[in-house]
Scaffold this active site. Structure first.
Site, short mmCIF file in Angstrom:
data_model
loop_
_atom_site.label_atom_id
_atom_site.label_comp_id
_atom_site.label_asym_id
_atom_site.label_seq_id
_atom_site.Cartn_x
_atom_site.Cartn_y
_atom_site.Cartn_z
N LYS A 10 -0.04 11.89 -1.75
CA LYS A 10 0.64 11.63 -2.90
C LYS A 10 0.66 12.96 -3.50
CE LYS A 10 -0.96 6.81 -3.12
NZ LYS A 10 -1.82 5.82 -3.87
N TYR A 50 6.89 0.04 -2.03
CA TYR A 50 5.71 -0.73 -2.27
C TYR A 50 6.20 -2.31 -2.51
CZ TYR A 50 2.87 3.32 -3.18
OH TYR A 50 1.99 4.30 -3.16
N ASN A 156 -5.44 8.78 -6.34
CA ASN A 156 -6.14 8.63 -5.08
C ASN A 156 -5.72 9.53 -3.88
OD1 ASN A 156 -4.64 6.82 -4.40
ND2 ASN A 156 -5.70 4.92 -4.47
N HIS A 159 -2.17 7.47 0.56
CA HIS A 159 -1.86 6.07 0.90
C HIS A 159 -1.73 6.03 2.31
CE1 HIS A 159 0.89 2.47 1.29
NE2 HIS A 159 1.30 2.89 2.17
N GLU A 170 6.68 0.50 6.93
CA GLU A 170 6.64 1.73 6.24
C GLU A 170 7.08 3.23 7.30
OE1 GLU A 170 2.55 1.95 4.79
OE2 GLU A 170 2.64 0.46 3.45
P1 TYD Z 1 -3.61 -1.18 -3.25
O1 TYD Z 1 -2.22 -1.46 -2.25
O2 TYD Z 1 -4.39 -2.06 -3.85
O3 TYD Z 1 -4.49 -0.09 -2.58
P2 TYD Z 1 -4.36 1.14 -1.48
O4 TYD Z 1 -3.66 2.14 -1.78
O5 TYD Z 1 -5.81 1.33 -0.93
O6 TYD Z 1 -3.71 0.02 -0.26
O7 TYD Z 1 -3.05 -0.40 -4.39
C1 TYD Z 1 -1.76 0.55 -4.38
C2 TYD Z 1 -1.95 1.72 -5.21
O8 TYD Z 1 -1.88 1.20 -6.70
C3 TYD Z 1 -3.30 2.51 -5.18
O9 TYD Z 1 -3.17 3.40 -4.04
C4 TYD Z 1 -3.37 3.18 -6.58
C5 TYD Z 1 -2.76 1.94 -7.49
N1 TYD Z 1 -3.66 1.39 -8.36
C6 TYD Z 1 -3.96 1.81 -9.53
O10 TYD Z 1 -3.33 2.53 -10.13
N2 TYD Z 1 -4.63 1.04 -10.42
C7 TYD Z 1 -5.46 0.11 -9.68
O11 TYD Z 1 -6.30 -0.51 -10.41
C8 TYD Z 1 -5.26 -0.37 -8.52
C9 TYD Z 1 -6.07 -1.47 -7.84
C10 TYD Z 1 -4.21 0.44 -7.80
#
Ligand code: TYD
Length: 191
Positions: A10, A50, A156, A159, A170
């Site tokens: 990201k 998404y 984070n 993805h 995807e």
């Molecule tokens: P999700 O699909 O739950 O997680 P992952 O990326 O682990 O598959 O969520 C998608 C994205 O949404 C996540 O990477 C970051 C964002 N997100 C937030 O910004 N705040 C939040 O509280 C959550 C749960 C996700």
């Protein structure tokens, strides 16, 4: 057993100079890079990429809610609602701003049980909860409460597809057939 999965570094991962570090970890684990490119997506593309189903909104909202519970934060007071679907929808908008805010790295990795392996390697969605040794755990201390106060998505770094179905969608979404390559890694000759 041999699966393909999709990974995106990201904008925060790119801007922090973590492209090499992230790719290195997957390569070292024995995952084969079969597709790779840099791209700047717009918000509409991100929105299409998404999920938009209630189950996903609820799952995202519930992750924030359980984190708030653990921290003793009142979701209704902070976010104006404690409905997981509503929270999930709010987060998706922040997520679209975030992933379209700069260039990303798109890649397809191939390997034995690659989908789960990559998910294990990236760690929990919320970096503060991600184990050390995982990409999110080693390179971020972001959390849901911190992100939500700033009305932004959690940063984070990566993805990764979380199921066979999502991996297929995807990969197809970002890569044409002729952008994916077949070749052998050295260790395949040893098996
Ligand atoms: P999700 O699909 O739950 O997680 P992952 O990326 O682990 O598959 O969520 C998608 C994205 O949404 C996540 O990477 C970051 C964002 N997100 C937030 O910004 N705040 C939040 O509280 C959550 C749960 C996700």
């Amino acid at each position: 057993m041999i699966e393909r999965t999709f990974v995106m570094i990201k904008p925060d991962g790119v801007k922090r100079g973590l492209i090499g570090e992230v790719i290195k970890r997957f390569e070292q684990a024995g995952l084969k890079i079969v597709g790779l490119k840099m791209y700047r997506m717009d918000k509409e593309e991100a929105d299409e990429f998404y999920p938009a189903d209630d189950e996903w909104f609820e799952s995202v909202g519930n992750k924030t809610l359980s984190s708030y519970n653990e921290l003793g934060i009142d979701a209704k007071k902070e976010l104006g609602t404690d409905n997981p679907k509503e929270i999930g929808k709010m987060i998706k908008q922040w997520l679209l701003d975030y992933v379209s805010s700069g260039p990303v790295i798109l890649m397809v990795l191939e390997g034995n049980h690659a989908i789960k392996k990559v998910r294990d390697m990236i760690g929990s969605t919320i970096p503060i909860k991600a184990q050390p040794g995982t990409i999110r755990g080693d390179f971020s201390v972001d959390s849901a409460d911190w992100a939500n106060i700033g009305k932004r998505a959690i940063m984070n770094i990566v993805h990764a597809s979380d199921s066979q179905e999502r991996a297929e969608y995807e990969i197809k979404f970002w890569f044409k057939e002729n952008e994916l390559y077949n070749y052998k890694r050295l260790e395949e000759y040893l098996l």
